[in-house]
Design a protein around this motif. Sequence first.
Motif, short mmCIF file in Angstrom:
data_model
loop_
_atom_site.label_atom_id
_atom_site.label_comp_id
_atom_site.label_asym_id
_atom_site.label_seq_id
_atom_site.Cartn_x
_atom_site.Cartn_y
_atom_site.Cartn_z
N UNK A 95 -8.89 3.08 -11.24
CA UNK A 95 -7.92 3.29 -12.32
C UNK A 95 -8.33 4.45 -13.21
N UNK A 107 -8.67 -5.58 -8.85
CA UNK A 107 -9.03 -6.47 -9.96
C UNK A 107 -8.42 -7.86 -9.75
N UNK A 108 -7.21 -7.91 -9.19
CA UNK A 108 -6.61 -9.21 -8.89
C UNK A 108 -7.42 -9.95 -7.84
N UNK A 153 -5.57 -2.09 -9.70
CA UNK A 153 -5.17 -3.38 -10.25
C UNK A 153 -5.19 -4.45 -9.17
N UNK A 154 -4.88 -4.06 -7.92
CA UNK A 154 -4.93 -5.04 -6.83
C UNK A 154 -6.37 -5.49 -6.58
N UNK A 175 -1.11 9.10 -8.82
CA UNK A 175 -1.54 8.27 -9.93
C UNK A 175 -1.02 6.84 -9.79
N UNK A 176 0.27 6.72 -9.40
CA UNK A 176 0.86 5.38 -9.27
C UNK A 176 0.14 4.57 -8.20
N UNK A 221 -3.33 3.54 -9.44
CA UNK A 221 -3.25 2.48 -10.45
C UNK A 221 -3.01 1.12 -9.80
N UNK A 222 -2.03 1.06 -8.90
CA UNK A 222 -1.70 -0.24 -8.29
C UNK A 222 -2.85 -0.71 -7.40
#
Lengths: 94, 141
Positions: free
Chosen positions: B49, B18-19, B15-16, B7-8, B11-12
């Motif tokens: 995500x 999206x960045x 988000x990466x 999961x971690x 998630x990262x």
Amino acid sequence: MITKITTPVEVAAIISLLLIFMALVLTFIRMILGPSLPDKIVALDLIAMLVVGIIISYVALSKQIVYLNAIVLLALIAFLGTVAFARYLEKRIL
Amino acid sequence: MIIEWITAVLLVLGAFFMFLAGLGILRFPDVFTRMHAATKASSFGAGLMLIATIAYFQQFFILIESLLVIIFIFFTAPVASHMLGRAAYLLRVPIWSGTIIDQLQEKYNLHTHQLASEKKTINMEISAKDLKVKIIKKQKK
């Protein structure tokens, strides 16, 4: 309230929140600068997707699964808003 | 324990992506390239995500809702960006100066907003003929 951040999921949620906030700042700069109107609408569409990411990170951080319901509405409203803007830009009539 | 690590990572990773979408929308030189960065990277990041939430909570309700949102995003993002790109092209938003080929050049009828497979000159002649026919019909009436 979150008192201690111990599990890897919480650390990952904090990291992803930071990344998405940086992306939000960059997108806001583009939405203000944007030389033409389609640029600003693309930035607005991206902001809705980034807010979806923020909500998912917050759900993983606080384990309040009720907030997942907001994502459905947010995705729907972002799609309808973009389609309405594009139709207005093309025909100048809504 | 291993599910938490999966999961971690998801998630990262999401988000990466999206960045990267935010970085691309600031740095790319053109509306169409910005749209290329924003739409694909952000929908892929949101999908990753949502898969992370499915793996983390492991409930039937969350599985259904997240799959629904993933399918919805992957169906609607291309439609919305296609409509926006078409509107931007018809508005003559300036294309980046380093563009090598513009395959839509002179293929849009700018009056009717219709896309033809030949160049616009033929298309314009046809429309002019149609206009003449319409005018003649009106005069006959």
